[in-house]
Write a protein that holds these residues in place. Sequence first.
Motif, mmCIF file in Angstrom:
data_model
loop_
_atom_site.group_PDB
_atom_site.id
_atom_site.type_symbol
_atom_site.label_atom_id
_atom_site.label_comp_id
_atom_site.label_asym_id
_atom_site.label_seq_id
_atom_site.Cartn_x
_atom_site.Cartn_y
_atom_site.Cartn_z
ATOM 1 N N MET A 148 0.830 -1.210 0.000
ATOM 2 C CA MET A 148 0.000 0.000 0.000
ATOM 3 C C MET A 148 0.866 1.262 0.000
ATOM 4 S SD MET A 148 -3.105 0.983 -0.100
ATOM 5 C CE MET A 148 -4.154 2.401 0.188
ATOM 6 N N GLU A 149 1.936 1.217 0.791
ATOM 7 C CA GLU A 149 2.842 2.360 0.870
ATOM 8 C C GLU A 149 3.451 2.668 -0.486
ATOM 9 O OE1 GLU A 149 7.197 2.326 2.514
ATOM 10 O OE2 GLU A 149 5.851 2.722 4.199
ATOM 11 N N TRP A 150 3.888 1.614 -1.189
ATOM 12 C CA TRP A 150 4.502 1.812 -2.507
ATOM 13 C C TRP A 150 3.488 2.321 -3.526
ATOM 14 C CZ3 TRP A 150 9.589 1.013 -4.221
ATOM 15 C CH2 TRP A 150 10.479 0.621 -3.226
ATOM 16 N N LEU A 151 2.251 1.851 -3.433
ATOM 17 C CA LEU A 151 1.211 2.301 -4.357
ATOM 18 C C LEU A 151 0.923 3.787 -4.162
ATOM 19 C CD1 LEU A 151 -0.912 1.665 -6.501
ATOM 20 C CD2 LEU A 151 -2.486 1.029 -4.661
ATOM 21 N N ILE A 152 0.853 4.223 -2.912
ATOM 22 C CA ILE A 152 0.609 5.637 -2.609
ATOM 23 C C ILE A 152 1.740 6.503 -3.163
ATOM 24 C CG2 ILE A 152 0.504 7.350 -0.743
ATOM 25 C CD1 ILE A 152 -0.970 5.260 0.921
ATOM 26 N N LEU A 153 2.972 6.075 -2.927
ATOM 27 C CA LEU A 153 4.126 6.839 -3.406
ATOM 28 C C LEU A 153 4.171 6.873 -4.937
ATOM 29 C CD1 LEU A 153 6.788 5.547 -0.866
ATOM 30 C CD2 LEU A 153 5.844 7.864 -0.986
ATOM 31 N N LEU A 154 3.809 5.754 -5.569
ATOM 32 C CA LEU A 154 3.768 5.694 -7.030
ATOM 33 C C LEU A 154 2.750 6.682 -7.585
ATOM 34 C CD1 LEU A 154 4.812 4.166 -9.578
ATOM 35 C CD2 LEU A 154 2.845 2.655 -9.321
ATOM 36 N N MET A 155 1.569 6.758 -6.948
ATOM 37 C CA MET A 155 0.520 7.674 -7.403
ATOM 38 C C MET A 155 0.911 9.133 -7.160
ATOM 39 S SD MET A 155 -1.543 5.683 -8.808
ATOM 40 C CE MET A 155 -2.772 6.930 -9.213
ATOM 41 N N ILE A 156 1.578 9.389 -6.031
ATOM 42 C CA ILE A 156 2.063 10.755 -5.759
ATOM 43 C C ILE A 156 3.057 11.167 -6.837
ATOM 44 C CG2 ILE A 156 3.451 12.181 -4.202
ATOM 45 C CD1 ILE A 156 2.291 10.612 -1.870
ATOM 46 N N GLY A 157 3.978 10.261 -7.163
ATOM 47 C CA GLY A 157 4.964 10.545 -8.202
ATOM 48 C C GLY A 157 4.324 10.779 -9.555
ATOM 49 N N LEU A 158 3.316 9.969 -9.891
ATOM 50 C CA LEU A 158 2.618 10.101 -11.169
ATOM 51 C C LEU A 158 1.918 11.458 -11.270
ATOM 52 C CD1 LEU A 158 1.781 8.646 -13.802
ATOM 53 C CD2 LEU A 158 -0.249 7.835 -12.591
ATOM 54 N N ALA A 159 1.201 11.839 -10.195
ATOM 55 C CA ALA A 159 0.497 13.131 -10.177
ATOM 56 C C ALA A 159 1.484 14.295 -10.255
ATOM 57 C CB ALA A 159 -0.356 13.242 -8.923
ATOM 58 N N THR A 206 13.810 14.775 -0.416
ATOM 59 C CA THR A 206 13.333 13.684 -1.259
ATOM 60 C C THR A 206 12.638 14.229 -2.500
ATOM 61 O OG1 THR A 206 13.007 12.308 0.714
ATOM 62 C CG2 THR A 206 11.920 11.591 -1.312
ATOM 63 N N SER A 207 11.861 15.291 -2.320
ATOM 64 C CA SER A 207 11.162 15.908 -3.445
ATOM 65 C C SER A 207 12.142 16.416 -4.491
ATOM 66 C CB SER A 207 10.289 17.072 -2.945
ATOM 67 O OG SER A 207 9.745 17.793 -4.027
ATOM 68 N N ASN A 222 15.075 10.413 1.904
ATOM 69 C CA ASN A 222 14.622 9.062 2.211
ATOM 70 C C ASN A 222 14.715 8.259 0.911
ATOM 71 O OD1 ASN A 222 12.879 6.714 2.480
ATOM 72 N ND2 ASN A 222 12.077 7.649 4.350
ATOM 73 N N TRP A 223 15.727 7.408 0.822
ATOM 74 C CA TRP A 223 16.012 6.728 -0.441
ATOM 75 C C TRP A 223 14.933 5.723 -0.822
ATOM 76 C CZ3 TRP A 223 19.587 8.681 -3.509
ATOM 77 C CH2 TRP A 223 20.577 9.504 -2.932
ATOM 78 N N MET A 224 14.297 5.107 0.155
ATOM 79 C CA MET A 224 13.234 4.153 -0.150
ATOM 80 C C MET A 224 12.027 4.868 -0.757
ATOM 81 S SD MET A 224 14.354 1.180 0.417
ATOM 82 C CE MET A 224 12.805 0.278 0.274
ATOM 83 N N PHE A 225 11.687 6.030 -0.204
ATOM 84 C CA PHE A 225 10.585 6.821 -0.759
ATOM 85 C C PHE A 225 10.928 7.268 -2.176
ATOM 86 C CE2 PHE A 225 8.644 8.463 3.493
ATOM 87 C CZ PHE A 225 8.305 7.158 3.808
ATOM 88 N N ALA A 255 10.468 4.646 -4.783
ATOM 89 C CA ALA A 255 9.063 4.387 -5.125
ATOM 90 C C ALA A 255 8.454 5.540 -5.919
ATOM 91 C CB ALA A 255 8.262 4.156 -3.850
ATOM 92 N N LEU A 256 8.915 6.751 -5.673
ATOM 93 C CA LEU A 256 8.348 7.930 -6.329
ATOM 94 C C LEU A 256 8.840 8.103 -7.767
ATOM 95 C CD1 LEU A 256 8.646 10.472 -3.376
ATOM 96 C CD2 LEU A 256 6.504 9.881 -4.517
#
Length: 275
Positions: A1-12, A53-54, A222-225, A228-229
């Motif tokens: 779920m965490e990875w999906l949220i980060l993926l969607m944030i990155g996409l947007a 991270t951004s 945060n390299w993990m974030f 995913a982003l």
Amino acid sequence: MEWLILLMIGLAAGTIGALMGLGGGIIVVPALLYFSTYTNLLGEITPQVAVGTSLLIMIFTGLSSTLSYMKHKTVDYKSGMIFFIGSGPGGIVGAYVNKALDMTSFNIYFGVFIIIISIVLMVRGKLKPVTLSVNGGVKRTFTDLHGETFQYGYQPVIAIIISFIVGFCSGIFGIGGGSLMVPAMILIFLFPPHVAVATSMFMIFLSAIVSSITHISLGNVNWMFALALVPGAWIGAKLGAFVNQKLGSATLVLLFRLFLLFIGIRLIYEGVTGG
């Protein structure tokens, strides 16, 4: 779920950033802080980590969209390099100033900044371009796909000062800086809109590298974030660049401006009330 949220944030972030030349950080930072504050999905995130991270993501957003705009020949490389002379050092200074901000002060300052950006985007279409004398300055000509020719130009010193301010805001808030640079390029330097957006993304790519290195040295990534982003941001930037060339969606732009206004007010409220 965490990875999906980060993926969607990155996409947007990638899509909206490339579409309007903003870089996407104006989506990533509030989103990370929101999920950190109101859910347990991403854990605790400090403003410094959100910003660092951004900005790392902005490297990939800027590169992806720049490569797309290169195909349409809308990137003014010479101007982008001149703007980078100011935005690069500005980003470094902003990154160090960011160290002094706690969550409360960051929310207030960032909220005010986002509201200013929202207002700038709202009134941009109603403002008349200011023609500055460019005697001895840089003068450029651009012919679009429809055969229409545009002339624009600027004094390098003025451009560098403006881009330094943009870079500073980018370094301290984790945004790409295009939210300020694109209006300045269009209204002050008379850039054609498509060239302004494409060149802004090129400048964002360069300045994000410098700002990211500074934040990495400060331990603010945060390299993990980021891992995913990045995929979402890369794909989104390609999509945003494609849409930018095909249409100028007035409805999308209006909704985005109102969305920014809401985010800004919410951040200020959180900063003042502490939650």
